[in-house]
Design a protein around this motif. Structure first.
Motif, PDB file in Angstrom:
ATOM      1  N   ALA A 192      27.640  -1.738 -36.670  1.00  0.00           N
ATOM      2  CA  ALA A 192      27.907  -1.297 -35.304  1.00  0.00           C
ATOM      3  C   ALA A 192      26.648  -1.442 -34.454  1.00  0.00           C
ATOM      4  CB  ALA A 192      28.382   0.152 -35.299  1.00  0.00           C
ATOM      5  N   PRO A 193      26.773  -1.896 -33.210  1.00  0.00           N
ATOM      6  CA  PRO A 193      25.598  -2.051 -32.347  1.00  0.00           C
ATOM      7  C   PRO A 193      25.136  -0.712 -31.785  1.00  0.00           C
ATOM      8  CG  PRO A 193      27.575  -2.642 -31.132  1.00  0.00           C
ATOM      9  CD  PRO A 193      28.015  -2.364 -32.547  1.00  0.00           C
ATOM     10  N   THR A 194      23.886  -0.670 -31.347  1.00  0.00           N
ATOM     11  CA  THR A 194      23.395   0.519 -30.662  1.00  0.00           C
ATOM     12  C   THR A 194      24.045   0.626 -29.282  1.00  0.00           C
ATOM     13  OG1 THR A 194      21.487  -0.754 -29.894  1.00  0.00           O
ATOM     14  CG2 THR A 194      21.201   0.593 -31.875  1.00  0.00           C
ATOM     15  N   VAL A 195      24.121   1.838 -28.777  1.00  0.00           N
ATOM     16  CA  VAL A 195      24.789   2.067 -27.484  1.00  0.00           C
ATOM     17  C   VAL A 195      24.043   1.354 -26.370  1.00  0.00           C
ATOM     18  CG1 VAL A 195      25.533   3.812 -25.826  1.00  0.00           C
ATOM     19  CG2 VAL A 195      25.717   4.268 -28.286  1.00  0.00           C
ATOM     20  N   THR A 196      22.714   1.435 -26.357  1.00  0.00           N
ATOM     21  CA  THR A 196      21.907   0.609 -25.465  1.00  0.00           C
ATOM     22  C   THR A 196      21.045  -0.308 -26.321  1.00  0.00           C
ATOM     23  OG1 THR A 196      20.120   2.249 -25.338  1.00  0.00           O
ATOM     24  CG2 THR A 196      21.848   2.367 -23.657  1.00  0.00           C
ATOM     25  N   THR A 197      20.638  -1.417 -25.725  1.00  0.00           N
ATOM     26  CA  THR A 197      19.960  -2.441 -26.514  1.00  0.00           C
ATOM     27  C   THR A 197      18.458  -2.425 -26.347  1.00  0.00           C
ATOM     28  OG1 THR A 197      21.921  -3.849 -26.314  1.00  0.00           O
ATOM     29  CG2 THR A 197      19.881  -4.913 -27.014  1.00  0.00           C
ATOM     30  N   HIS A 198      17.996  -2.339 -25.115  1.00  0.00           N
ATOM     31  CA  HIS A 198      16.573  -2.564 -24.863  1.00  0.00           C
ATOM     32  C   HIS A 198      15.807  -1.327 -24.414  1.00  0.00           C
ATOM     33  CE1 HIS A 198      17.289  -6.813 -25.382  1.00  0.00           C
ATOM     34  NE2 HIS A 198      18.188  -6.822 -24.417  1.00  0.00           N
ATOM     35  N   GLU A 199      16.493  -0.241 -24.145  1.00  0.00           N
ATOM     36  CA  GLU A 199      15.789   0.937 -23.656  1.00  0.00           C
ATOM     37  C   GLU A 199      16.575   2.190 -24.015  1.00  0.00           C
ATOM     38  OE1 GLU A 199      15.536   1.200 -19.425  1.00  0.00           O
ATOM     39  OE2 GLU A 199      17.653   0.798 -19.102  1.00  0.00           O
ATOM     40  N   PRO A 200      15.910   3.335 -24.034  1.00  0.00           N
ATOM     41  CA  PRO A 200      16.599   4.587 -24.369  1.00  0.00           C
ATOM     42  C   PRO A 200      17.440   5.145 -23.234  1.00  0.00           C
ATOM     43  CG  PRO A 200      14.276   5.006 -23.969  1.00  0.00           C
ATOM     44  CD  PRO A 200      14.448   3.513 -23.946  1.00  0.00           C
ATOM     45  N   ILE A 201      17.169   4.744 -21.992  1.00  0.00           N
ATOM     46  CA  ILE A 201      17.875   5.295 -20.830  1.00  0.00           C
ATOM     47  C   ILE A 201      19.283   4.735 -20.754  1.00  0.00           C
ATOM     48  CG2 ILE A 201      17.871   5.494 -18.319  1.00  0.00           C
ATOM     49  CD1 ILE A 201      14.827   5.111 -18.413  1.00  0.00           C
ATOM     50  N   LEU A 202      20.244   5.603 -20.516  1.00  0.00           N
ATOM     51  CA  LEU A 202      21.633   5.188 -20.327  1.00  0.00           C
ATOM     52  C   LEU A 202      21.851   4.824 -18.864  1.00  0.00           C
ATOM     53  CD1 LEU A 202      24.304   5.040 -22.021  1.00  0.00           C
ATOM     54  CD2 LEU A 202      24.913   7.220 -20.949  1.00  0.00           C
ATOM     55  N   ARG A 203      22.469   3.666 -18.615  1.00  0.00           N
ATOM     56  CA  ARG A 203      22.689   3.219 -17.241  1.00  0.00           C
ATOM     57  C   ARG A 203      24.151   2.992 -16.919  1.00  0.00           C
ATOM     58  NH1 ARG A 203      17.807   2.403 -14.885  1.00  0.00           N
ATOM     59  NH2 ARG A 203      16.037   2.125 -16.307  1.00  0.00           N
ATOM     60  N   GLU A 204      25.006   2.992 -17.915  1.00  0.00           N
ATOM     61  CA  GLU A 204      26.450   2.941 -17.681  1.00  0.00           C
ATOM     62  C   GLU A 204      27.144   3.702 -18.786  1.00  0.00           C
ATOM     63  OE1 GLU A 204      27.676  -1.307 -19.694  1.00  0.00           O
ATOM     64  OE2 GLU A 204      27.125  -1.284 -17.572  1.00  0.00           O
TER      65      GLU A 204
ATOM     66  N   THR B 256      24.471   4.328 -32.776  1.00  0.00           N
ATOM     67  CA  THR B 256      25.410   3.211 -32.771  1.00  0.00           C
ATOM     68  C   THR B 256      26.808   3.693 -32.420  1.00  0.00           C
ATOM     69  OG1 THR B 256      26.040   3.388 -35.107  1.00  0.00           O
ATOM     70  CG2 THR B 256      24.068   2.082 -34.580  1.00  0.00           C
ATOM     71  N   SER B 257      27.620   2.743 -31.963  1.00  0.00           N
ATOM     72  CA  SER B 257      29.042   2.992 -31.715  1.00  0.00           C
ATOM     73  C   SER B 257      29.776   1.653 -31.879  1.00  0.00           C
ATOM     74  CB  SER B 257      29.262   3.567 -30.308  1.00  0.00           C
ATOM     75  OG  SER B 257      29.094   2.561 -29.330  1.00  0.00           O
ATOM     76  N   PRO B 258      31.070   1.654 -32.171  1.00  0.00           N
ATOM     77  CA  PRO B 258      31.990   2.807 -32.172  1.00  0.00           C
ATOM     78  C   PRO B 258      31.863   3.728 -33.389  1.00  0.00           C
ATOM     79  CG  PRO B 258      33.166   0.821 -32.791  1.00  0.00           C
ATOM     80  CD  PRO B 258      31.796   0.377 -32.392  1.00  0.00           C
ATOM     81  N   SER B 259      31.280   3.230 -34.485  1.00  0.00           N
ATOM     82  CA  SER B 259      31.007   4.132 -35.596  1.00  0.00           C
ATOM     83  C   SER B 259      29.593   4.664 -35.430  1.00  0.00           C
ATOM     84  CB  SER B 259      31.172   3.420 -36.935  1.00  0.00           C
ATOM     85  OG  SER B 259      30.299   2.319 -37.023  1.00  0.00           O
ATOM     86  N   LEU B 260      29.419   5.963 -35.662  1.00  0.00           N
ATOM     87  CA  LEU B 260      28.136   6.605 -35.419  1.00  0.00           C
ATOM     88  C   LEU B 260      27.180   6.412 -36.585  1.00  0.00           C
ATOM     89  CD1 LEU B 260      26.238   8.565 -33.875  1.00  0.00           C
ATOM     90  CD2 LEU B 260      27.412  10.435 -35.089  1.00  0.00           C
ATOM     91  N   SER B 261      25.979   5.970 -36.256  1.00  0.00           N
ATOM     92  CA  SER B 261      24.870   5.994 -37.192  1.00  0.00           C
ATOM     93  C   SER B 261      23.630   6.378 -36.402  1.00  0.00           C
ATOM     94  CB  SER B 261      24.676   4.627 -37.852  1.00  0.00           C
ATOM     95  OG  SER B 261      23.772   4.706 -38.936  1.00  0.00           O
ATOM     96  N   VAL B 262      22.794   7.221 -36.994  1.00  0.00           N
ATOM     97  CA  VAL B 262      21.563   7.672 -36.343  1.00  0.00           C
ATOM     98  C   VAL B 262      20.405   6.892 -36.951  1.00  0.00           C
ATOM     99  CG1 VAL B 262      20.125   9.646 -35.755  1.00  0.00           C
ATOM    100  CG2 VAL B 262      22.591   9.970 -36.074  1.00  0.00           C
ATOM    101  N   LEU B 263      19.709   6.146 -36.103  1.00  0.00           N
ATOM    102  CA  LEU B 263      18.654   5.255 -36.558  1.00  0.00           C
ATOM    103  C   LEU B 263      17.268   5.847 -36.295  1.00  0.00           C
ATOM    104  CD1 LEU B 263      20.051   1.918 -35.046  1.00  0.00           C
ATOM    105  CD2 LEU B 263      20.694   3.022 -37.207  1.00  0.00           C
ATOM    106  N   ASP B 264      16.249   5.241 -36.888  1.00  0.00           N
ATOM    107  CA  ASP B 264      14.837   5.489 -36.602  1.00  0.00           C
ATOM    108  C   ASP B 264      14.405   6.906 -36.960  1.00  0.00           C
ATOM    109  OD1 ASP B 264      12.247   5.430 -35.822  1.00  0.00           O
ATOM    110  OD2 ASP B 264      12.627   4.973 -33.719  1.00  0.00           O
TER     111      ASP B 264
END
Length: 263
Positions: A97-109, A175-183
């Motif tokens: 599953a991909p991370t919710v945002t790719t390049h930064e921690p800030i959510l923009r959408e 990550t989503s749609p399945s949750l994984s907590v990274l780092d």
């Protein structure tokens, strides 16, 4: 060095995908191994700093985090020094599953996250908070100095409650749609509610998601400890703006600060 780590783990990089960490201190790639596909992460640091909390965090998380915390499992690790640099290579299970945002921690959408995802996150944060550890993510001494400086107001900096936290819970580590907590480099003891407050602060530019966080994690945030944790996070993020990071969040952070301290 990443290629050398792959050879040491008898792993072969797959495709051209590369994931660079903050300011280029890590490089990660998908790899194929005899036991299945995985994710090879390489950390670089000056040789005299290639040790300590950040170096040992993922290994300690693998040892101590309960099953209720979804995360990529650490298969192998290897450390070495060459010239002036130290290296840490870690081979993880593959996370598709991909991370919710790719390049930064800030959510923009606003992300499309279902109730099961939110329930999993809430369960994970509650489970992390119960882990006993002598690792430290936030220090009282830092708060005593930094909170008055960056909040710009007189404030009681005494932490009302401490719990264990992931310590870097933002959208590029989920990550989503399945949750994984990274780092898991920086996890440790922090003010209670720290993780939820950090994720909330990184969501302030998307009011619908920020409101959803408060709905889903209200049992953490809507408490005196949760309010204090927000002030801690605002302190840290305002400090980062003085170094040129998270500049897009500054206005929203100051508005939230005014609400917490004047409302």
């Amino acid at each position: 060095m990443h290629a050398a780590a792959a050879t040491a783990f008898d792993a072969t990089p797959i495709g051209s995908r590369e994931a660079w960490g903050w300011r280029g201190r890590t490089l990660s790639r998908p790899v194929a191994t005899a036991s299945g596909e995985g994710w090879l992460r390489l950390v670089s640091a000056p040789a005299d700093k290639a040790c300590g909390k950040l170096w040992e965090g993922p290994q300690e998380a693998e040892r101590l985090m309960p099953p209720a915390v979804p995360r990529p499992r650490l298969r192998k690790r290897l450390t070495w020094t060459e010239d002036e640099h130290g290296y840490l290579a870690e081979l993880y299970d593959e996370v598709t599953a991909p991370t919710v945002t790719t390049h930064e921690p800030i959510l923009r959408e606003a992300p499309d996250l279902n109730d099961a995802w939110w329930e999993g996150l809430s369960t994970a944060l509650d489970a992390i908070a119960t882990v006993s550890s002598d690792r430290v993510a936030v220090r009282q001494e830092y708060l005593d100095r930094a909170m008055p400086q960056y909040l710009g107001i007189p404030i009681d900096t005494t932490v009302p409650a401490w719990t264990t936290a992931h310590g870097d819970l933002h959208w590029a580590n989920l990550t989503s749609p399945s949750l994984s907590v990274l780092d898991w480099e920086g996890w440790g003891v922090a003010p209670a509610g720290y993780d939820a407050a950090l994720l909330y602060s990184y969501s302030l530019l998307v009011p619908d998601t920020a409101a959803e966080i408060r709905r889903q994690l209200g049992h953490i945030l809507d408490t005196p400890a949760g309010r204090f944790a927000e002030l801690v996070v605002i302190t840290e993020l305002l400090q980062t703006t003085t170094r040129g990071d998270n500049l897009g969040l500054e206005r929203a952070l100051r508005a939230r600060l005014a609400y917490l301290t004047e409302g």
